[in-house]
Design an enzyme around this catalytic site. Structure first.
Site, PDB file in Angstrom:
ATOM      1  N   HIS A   1       0.765  -1.119  -0.078  1.00 45.32           N
ATOM      2  CA  HIS A   1       0.097   0.061  -0.076  1.00 45.32           C
ATOM      3  C   HIS A   1       0.761   1.419   0.055  1.00 45.32           C
ATOM      4  CE1 HIS A   1      -0.335   1.366   4.518  1.00 45.32           C
ATOM      5  NE2 HIS A   1       0.858   0.777   4.282  1.00 45.32           N
TER       6      HIS A   1
ATOM      7  N   CYS B   1       4.059   5.306   5.656  1.00 35.30           N
ATOM      8  CA  CYS B   1       3.950   4.183   6.708  1.00 35.30           C
ATOM      9  C   CYS B   1       5.388   3.510   6.526  1.00 35.30           C
ATOM     10  CB  CYS B   1       2.884   3.146   6.188  1.00 35.30           C
ATOM     11  SG  CYS B   1       2.987   1.434   7.020  1.00 35.30           S
TER      12      CYS B   1
ATOM     13  N   GLN C   1      -6.936  -2.856   9.894  1.00 35.11           N
ATOM     14  CA  GLN C   1      -8.312  -1.900  10.302  1.00 35.11           C
ATOM     15  C   GLN C   1      -9.322  -2.333   9.137  1.00 35.11           C
ATOM     16  OE1 GLN C   1      -7.796   2.377  10.574  1.00 35.11           O
ATOM     17  NE2 GLN C   1      -5.493   1.992  11.000  1.00 35.11           N
TER      18      GLN C   1
ATOM     19  N   SER D   1      -6.117   5.537   9.700  1.00 28.78           N
ATOM     20  CA  SER D   1      -4.666   5.880   9.459  1.00 28.78           C
ATOM     21  C   SER D   1      -4.192   6.956   8.572  1.00 28.78           C
ATOM     22  CB  SER D   1      -3.821   4.497   9.172  1.00 28.78           C
ATOM     23  OG  SER D   1      -3.734   3.745  10.249  1.00 28.78           O
TER      24      SER D   1
ATOM     25  N   HIS E   1      -5.046   5.326   1.547  1.00 27.38           N
ATOM     26  CA  HIS E   1      -4.595   4.348   1.075  1.00 27.38           C
ATOM     27  C   HIS E   1      -4.661   4.233  -0.442  1.00 27.38           C
ATOM     28  CE1 HIS E   1      -3.938   2.702   4.984  1.00 27.38           C
ATOM     29  NE2 HIS E   1      -5.099   3.182   5.374  1.00 27.38           N
TER      30      HIS E   1
END
Length: 115
Positions: free
Chosen positions: A10, A65, A83, A106, A109
Site C-alpha cells: 500500500h 508508513c 483496520q 490511519s 491508502h
C-alpha cells in the site's frame, strides 16, 4: 490466526485527522488536511494505475508508513490484523488489482493485492 490470508502493498498519505499524524520514517509532523491527503492519494493512483511497476518506487518515496522501506509491502495478513476498512478492500481485490482510494483511521491508502 487461522483462515485465508492475502498479501498486499500500500501507499499511505496521512492527514492532521489521522490516528497518528506523524511520519516516523521521515521524522516529520503531518500538516496536510484530510482533503489534501485524499487528493494526493488520487494523484498517486493516477500515476501508477497504468504502470504498476512504479508502485514500489513511489511507495518508497511518498508513503507515510514504515512499509515504505519495503516498497509498501505489508506481507501476508489474515482478517482481524488490519483496520476493517483496509482489510475489506484488500480481501476483495484480485491478485494484481489496484484499489480505489481507501480511507482508514490511519489516512488515505491505495492498495495493490500481490498475493
Amino acid at each position: 490466526m487461522q483462515g485465508k490470508s492475502v498479501r498486499a502493498s500500500h501507499i499511505l498519505l496521512k492527514s492532521t485527522q489521522s490516528r497518528n499524524p506523524y511520519d516516523r520514517f521521515r521524522d516529520k509532523q503531518i500538516t496536510r488536511s484530510d482533503a489534501d491527503a485524499e487528493k494526493g492519494i488520487r494523484e498517486i493512483r493516477a500515476q501508477v494505475e497504468n504502470n504498476l511497476n512504479l508502485f514500489a518506487k513511489i511507495a518508497q518515496e511518498r508513503s507515510e508508513c514504515s512499509s515504505c522501506q519495503k516498497g509498501g509491502d505489508l506481507g501476508d495478513f489474515t482478517r482481524g490484523q488490519m483496520q476493517k476498512q483496509f482489510e475489506d478492500v484488500a480481501f476483495a481485490l484480485k491478485v494484481g488489482e489496484l484499489s480505489q482510494p481507501v480511507k482508514s483511521d490511519s489516512g488515505w491508502h491505495i492498495i495493490l493485492r500481490t498475493g
